[in-house]
Scaffold this active site. Structure first.
Site, PDB file in Angstrom:
ATOM      1  CE  LYS A   1      45.260  40.015  39.753  1.00 13.48           C
ATOM      2  NZ  LYS A   1      44.932  39.685  38.970  1.00 13.48           N
TER       3      LYS A   1
ATOM      4  CG  ASP B   1      47.120  43.004  31.368  1.00 18.80           C
ATOM      5  OD1 ASP B   1      48.155  43.487  32.250  1.00 18.80           O
ATOM      6  OD2 ASP B   1      46.204  42.826  31.824  1.00 18.80           O
TER       7      ASP B   1
ATOM      8  CE1 TYR C   1      42.210  38.662  34.361  1.00 18.27           C
ATOM      9  CE2 TYR C   1      41.206  40.303  33.768  1.00 18.27           C
ATOM     10  CZ  TYR C   1      41.114  39.253  35.103  1.00 18.27           C
ATOM     11  OH  TYR C   1      40.875  39.578  36.087  1.00 18.27           O
TER      12      TYR C   1
END
Ligand SMILES: *Cc1c(COP(=O)(O)O)cnc(C)c1O
Length: 381
Positions: A201, A176, A104
């Site tokens: 999310k 992650d 990310y």
């Protein structure tokens, strides 16, 4: 109990709450003590100050810790803050850390702009490196950061091989785990020491709350527990409540995201406008065999690459879509699409494509409506 049952039972105790199903939202800063003796025993009280936790935060921590199969969990006000807090907890000046090149993008930003100021050296590695990562481990390598599959480009990492190399040299493996939501990949069963998720999310799942979670195994829990406390990190009670409420339906939502994403990916692979599909559950995705070995399912997020078209045409296509809204983030109930250019942010990537890359989040809409929306959009190409 099986996981579906635990997702409905963990993090609540009606018997201690007037029989009410859900835990209350405690808004708290000050907690008062009835006697000076109890005040002096401050550290012994589980509930002693708003920042150090309330029954509301303990409830979500219990649920996500159980979901991921860890030893202890802490909440943070966003997913990025979970990454930043976890990295700050486990690193010190002079350390070297290895970061997957596919992470990310703001994770890279935190390392480049904050960790580097504390004399922490960062090396980006090819996410498909597997056990060869041992060649990059230096005497001062403290931590290997993974994200599997990677943001945007979906390389599935060989976490067990990386963990074996890391543990042979006393390095911490951090993951992650946002894409799998902790449902389709169990980090601690594959050698991860510290797992983080943007609960913003899928766990929250309704595009209305920001939340991060950090989960550690037993060995690495004390450092997380203390570091999180020292940094003064705490999440907001209403957002914790929304996240906990979303978590109750996590598995049924994910099953439908999975189904819609797979159907869309298969349909897109038959379209003449599409050059390739990058979906971990489909052959052709880098690391697909590892996904088959280590994951039990796939979520709703994947990418495609269009054939080369004039930019004006792909822009017109994106602007015309009615159900696929454009916005960063994903994991909510609705479909999303964003164009991206992986070469802009990567050191190690083989990206021969000339066409526009698009990241797609398959929401919970009817699949025929989703296909019709994209099909109408393709008309602009
Ligand atoms: C969105 C995201 C984050 C950051 O989460 P926020 O809650 O938006 O800060 C971290 N990792 C991944 C993979 C993400 O998609």
């Amino acid at each position: 109990m099986k996981e579906d049952t635990r997702l409905t039972c963990k993090g609540r105790d009606p018997a201690s709450n007037h029989g009410i199903i859900n835990p209350p939202v405690y808004h708290a800063s000050t907690v008062i003590f009835p006697t000076v003796q109890e005040l002096r025993n401050y550290e012994q009280h589980k509930i002693r100050y708003g920042r150090s936790g309330t029954p509301t935060s303990f409830a979500l921590e219990e649920l996500v810790c159980d979901l991921e199969g860890g030893y202890g969990a802490k909440l943070t006000p966003s997913g990025l803050n979970a990454i930043a807090t976890a990295l700050l907890c486990y690193t010190a000046a002079g350390d070297h850390i290895l970061l997957a090149d596919s992470v990310y993008h703001p994770t890279k930003g935190f390392c480049a702009d904050v960790l580097s100021r504390f004399n922490i050296e960062i090396t980006y590695y090819d996410p498909l490196i597997g056990g060869d990562i041992k060649q990059l481990i230096k005497p001062n390598t403290k931590l290997i950061f993974t994200e599997s599959p990677g943001s945007l480009t979906f390389e599935v990492q060989d976490i067990p091989a990386i963990a074996e190399a890391a543990h042979a040299r006393d390095c911490i493996v951090m993951l992650d785990n946002t894409w799998s939501a902790g449902v389709y990949f169990k980090p601690f069963a594959h050698g991860v020491d510290v797992s983080i998720q943007a609960a913003t999310k899928y766990i929250g799942g309704h595009a209305d709350a920001m939340m991060g979670v950090i989960i550690a195994n037993q060995q690495h829990w004390p450092v997380l527990e203390k570091g999180h406390r020292r940094l003064g990190v705490c999440a907001a009670p209403d957002d914790i409540y929304l996240t906990l409420r979303g978590a109750r339906s996590l598995k049924v939502r994910l099953a439908q995201h999975q189904k819609n994403a797979l159907e869309l990916a298969h349909w897109l692979s038959t379209r003449p406008e599409v050059a390739r599909i990058i979906h971990p559950a489909l052959p052709g995705c880098p690391g697909h065999d590892i996904w088959r070995r280590d994951f039990t399912g796939s979520s709703g997020l994947f990418s495609i690459v269009l054939n080369p078209y004039d930019r004006k045409k792909t822009d017109a296509m994106l602007n015309s879509l009615k159900l696929f809204a454009m916005g960063y983030s994903w994991g909510g109930y609705e479909s999303l699409i964003v164009p991206f250019n992986p070469k802009a942010t990567r050191e190690h990537i083989d990206w021969p494509d000339k066409g526009q890359a698009l990241r797609i989040h398959a929401g919970l809409e009817d699949i025929e409506d989703l296909k019709a929306d994209l099909e109408a959009g393709f008309g602009h190409l």
